[in-house]
Write an enzyme that holds these catalytic residues in place. Structure first.
Site, PDB file in Angstrom:
ATOM      1  N   ASN A 146       0.472  -1.170  -0.085  1.00 22.84           N
ATOM      2  CA  ASN A 146       0.170  -0.331  -0.358  1.00 22.84           C
ATOM      3  C   ASN A 146       0.978   0.742   0.226  1.00 22.84           C
ATOM      4  OD1 ASN A 146       0.827  -0.688   3.274  1.00 22.84           O
ATOM      5  ND2 ASN A 146      -1.170   0.815   3.828  1.00 22.84           N
ATOM      6  N   GLY A 222       2.251  -5.824   7.759  1.00 22.78           N
ATOM      7  CA  GLY A 222       0.558  -6.190   6.834  1.00 22.78           C
ATOM      8  C   GLY A 222      -0.317  -6.866   7.804  1.00 22.78           C
ATOM      9  N   GLY A 227       1.412 -11.278  10.527  1.00 22.95           N
ATOM     10  CA  GLY A 227       2.227 -10.401  11.461  1.00 22.95           C
ATOM     11  C   GLY A 227       2.207 -12.320  12.632  1.00 22.95           C
ATOM     12  N   GLU A 244       3.847  -4.139  12.611  1.00 20.19           N
ATOM     13  CA  GLU A 244       2.321  -2.856  12.715  1.00 20.19           C
ATOM     14  C   GLU A 244       2.327  -3.532  11.713  1.00 20.19           C
ATOM     15  OE1 GLU A 244       0.622  -0.629  10.960  1.00 20.19           O
ATOM     16  OE2 GLU A 244       1.696  -0.415   9.593  1.00 20.19           O
ATOM     17  N   CYS A 278      -2.925   1.540   6.388  1.00 22.24           N
ATOM     18  CA  CYS A 278      -3.428   0.988   7.926  1.00 22.24           C
ATOM     19  C   CYS A 278      -3.932   2.307   8.911  1.00 22.24           C
ATOM     20  CB  CYS A 278      -2.237   0.318   8.938  1.00 22.24           C
ATOM     21  SG  CYS A 278      -1.036  -0.338   7.227  1.00 22.24           S
ATOM     22  N   GLN A 325      -8.144  -7.037  -3.457  1.00 21.02           N
ATOM     23  CA  GLN A 325      -8.781  -6.677  -2.653  1.00 21.02           C
ATOM     24  C   GLN A 325     -10.390  -6.357  -3.507  1.00 21.02           C
ATOM     25  OE1 GLN A 325      -6.851  -7.032   0.819  1.00 21.02           O
ATOM     26  NE2 GLN A 325      -8.302  -5.147   0.494  1.00 21.02           N
ATOM     27  N   GLU A 380     -10.082  -5.049   9.268  1.00 26.54           N
ATOM     28  CA  GLU A 380      -9.599  -4.075   8.728  1.00 26.54           C
ATOM     29  C   GLU A 380      -9.662  -4.187   7.395  1.00 26.54           C
ATOM     30  OE1 GLU A 380      -5.185  -2.357   8.272  1.00 26.54           O
ATOM     31  OE2 GLU A 380      -5.734  -4.040   8.171  1.00 26.54           O
ATOM     32  N   GLU A 457       8.610   2.845  15.134  1.00 20.46           N
ATOM     33  CA  GLU A 457       8.861   3.273  14.327  1.00 20.46           C
ATOM     34  C   GLU A 457       9.097   4.400  13.666  1.00 20.46           C
ATOM     35  OE1 GLU A 457       8.433  -0.161  10.753  1.00 20.46           O
ATOM     36  OE2 GLU A 457       6.062   0.315  11.196  1.00 20.46           O
TER      37      GLU A 457
END
Length: 476
Positions: A146, A222, A227, A244, A278, A325, A380, A457
């Site tokens: 993304n 991701g 994750g 993340e 995100c 998607q 999400e 981060e």
């Protein structure tokens, strides 16, 4: 285009390739090597061999390399933005901003090069102690499609400035920009082997990278299920991990908010990058006393968005990045309509315009009257679909906003400082905005809580993720 290993462009050991396509046209842009376990091993070995030399270089010299890379990126901004738009789908203006953001991240960490230092600690009766900060060694990252350029910068800049070497595994469908950016570091004087890029699917290249005993740190961005798999594999080797894992970010609009500003914030916060961010606004909670007025403003804004190829200068929202998607968003809308579990205010269809049948386009969609158990509020949702929920007051808004397994970002819109403070204290999120949403500067730490992951981060906090503290005690 070839992978970057040990400063050289190489083909995969297996000799196989996969295609990177333009999501707006279906056009094949380039073929990229299908990286194997052997390729990952070669990249890790190159990084391991380069580590001692890079770690011995002063932080200021490392910063000089990053600064030169940033200069080249800025000079080639238009070329890089066009490439990013073609493989990712986002409008050209958004791609330019992302490329500039990548350069800005490099420049920011250049500025921190002189601050890499430990502490001096007096120890009464036992002399004194001091700490030194050492790089971890070979670090690696697996990044999504993304925001491929910006997230690459978030991963590699703090790692390289700290003296680590790196192996990057980009998303299969947006590898071209990452490979081009990696080659720019070579132009900027980065020694061979310090930064390596291996392309290929996560189940082979990604897993091999996480399993490698030489890799001491994994940074992953991701979805949560992958994750958790990364964390499980990394734990077996006691590796450092930053995760993340996305979110379902709520936006709370109080009855005293500036409605014009909030409507613009919701529009940008949800539909930027076709909703594939995100920290995008994924759930909108509005006080019922202002809901009708606010929704009308938002509907006007949504209807003004122009869908099209990202290379068209008039486009404000491009296609979804991939078929998976696209099918997911269509499925959510079809399920909602079938169950009569929501009302579409505007959008909700695949658009019809010249060439639209060749890309993964979907209308920006505004939905109301969704029940609390709707998938739109629980998952999400990566795409141009925004559910609006009315609430009585701030207590109900916060309660509903926290009713999720995620905790990445959230925003509260109000002129009342007490309300803002309450929202910031009670919303379960790693980053909270007041009267804005989704803006993230490299100077501030970024990350989530709950199933949105752990670790941070950006900012000075990211440096600690890539360094080990060694304590030395001297008796005098």
């Amino acid at each position: 285009m070839k992978m970057q290993i040990n400063g050289k462009a190489v083909e995969a050991c297996g000799g196989e390739f996969f295609g990177v396509k333009n999501p707006a046209t279906g056009e094949l842009l380039e073929t990229v090597p299908l990286g194997t376990e052997e390729d990952v091993a070669a990249a890790v070995e190159a990084a391991s061999s380069a580590f001692a030399g890079w770690a011995s270089v002063s932080p200021q010299q490392r910063g000089g390399v990053l600064y030169r890379a940033a200069e080249i990126v800025r000079q080639r901004k238009e070329e890089l933005a066009a490439l990013l738009t073609q493989e990712q789908g986002k409008p050209l203006a958004e791609a330019r901003n992302e490329i500039k953001g990548f350069a800005h991240v490099l420049e920011y960490y250049c500025g921190l090069a002189g601050s890499l230092r430990g502490d001096f600690i007096p120890v009464p009766g036992n002399g004194y102690a001091f700490t030194v900060k050492n790089p971890l060694g070979v670090c690696a990252a697996i990044i999504p499609w993304n925001m491929p350029a910006l997230i690459m910068g978030w991963k590699i800049a703090p790692a390289l400035i700290s003296g680590n070497t790196f192996v990057l595994k980009p998303a299969s469908n947006t590898s071209l920009t990452n490979l081009t950016l990696a080659s720019i570091f070579e132009e900027a004087g980065l020694p061979a082997g310090v930064l390596n890029v291996v392309t290929g699917p996560g189940e082979t290249a990604g897993e091999s990278l996480v399993r490698s005993p030489e890799v001491r740190k994994i940074s992953f961005t991701g979805e949560a299920r992958t994750g958790k798999r990364v964390a499980e594999l990394a734990a077996r080797g006691m590796k450092r991990v930053t995760l993340e894992l996305g979110g379902s970010d709520p936006m709370l609009v109080c009855d005293d908010a500036d409605l014009e500003s909030a409507a613009v914030g919701a529009l940008r916060g949800r539909f930027y990058n076709c909703g594939q961010t995100c920290t995008a606004v994924k759930r909108l909670y509005v006080f019922e006393s202002i809901a009708e007025e606010f929704i009308k403003k938002l509907e006007t804004g949504v209807r003004s968005l122009r869908i099209g190829n990202g290379l068209d200068k008039n486009t404000s929202i491009g296609p979804l990045n991939n078929q998976q998607q696209w099918e997911y968003i269509k499925e959510l809308v079809a399920e909602m309509e079938e169950k009569e579990a929501g009302r579409i205010i505007t959008g909700g269809k695949v658009p019809a315009f010249k060439g639209s049948d060749k890309g993964y386009f979907f209308e920006p969609t505004l939905v109301s009257d969704v029940p609390g158990d709707s998938r739109l509020l629980k998952e999400e949702v990566f795409g141009p679909l925004l559910p609006v929920v009315t609430v009585k007051d701030l207590d109900e808004a916060i309660e509903e906003a926290n009713r999720t397994s995620y905790g990445l970002g959230a925003s509260i819109w109000t002129k009342d400082l007490d309300r803002a403070r309450t929202g910031c204290e009670q919303l379960n999120a790693g980053i909270i905005w007041v009267n804005q949403h989704m803006k993230i500067a490299p100077e501030v730490p970024f990350g989530g809580v709950k199933e949105s992951g752990f670790g941070r981060e950006n900012g000075p906090d990211a440096l600690s993720e890539y360094m080990e503290t060694k304590t030395i005690i001297l008796k005098t």
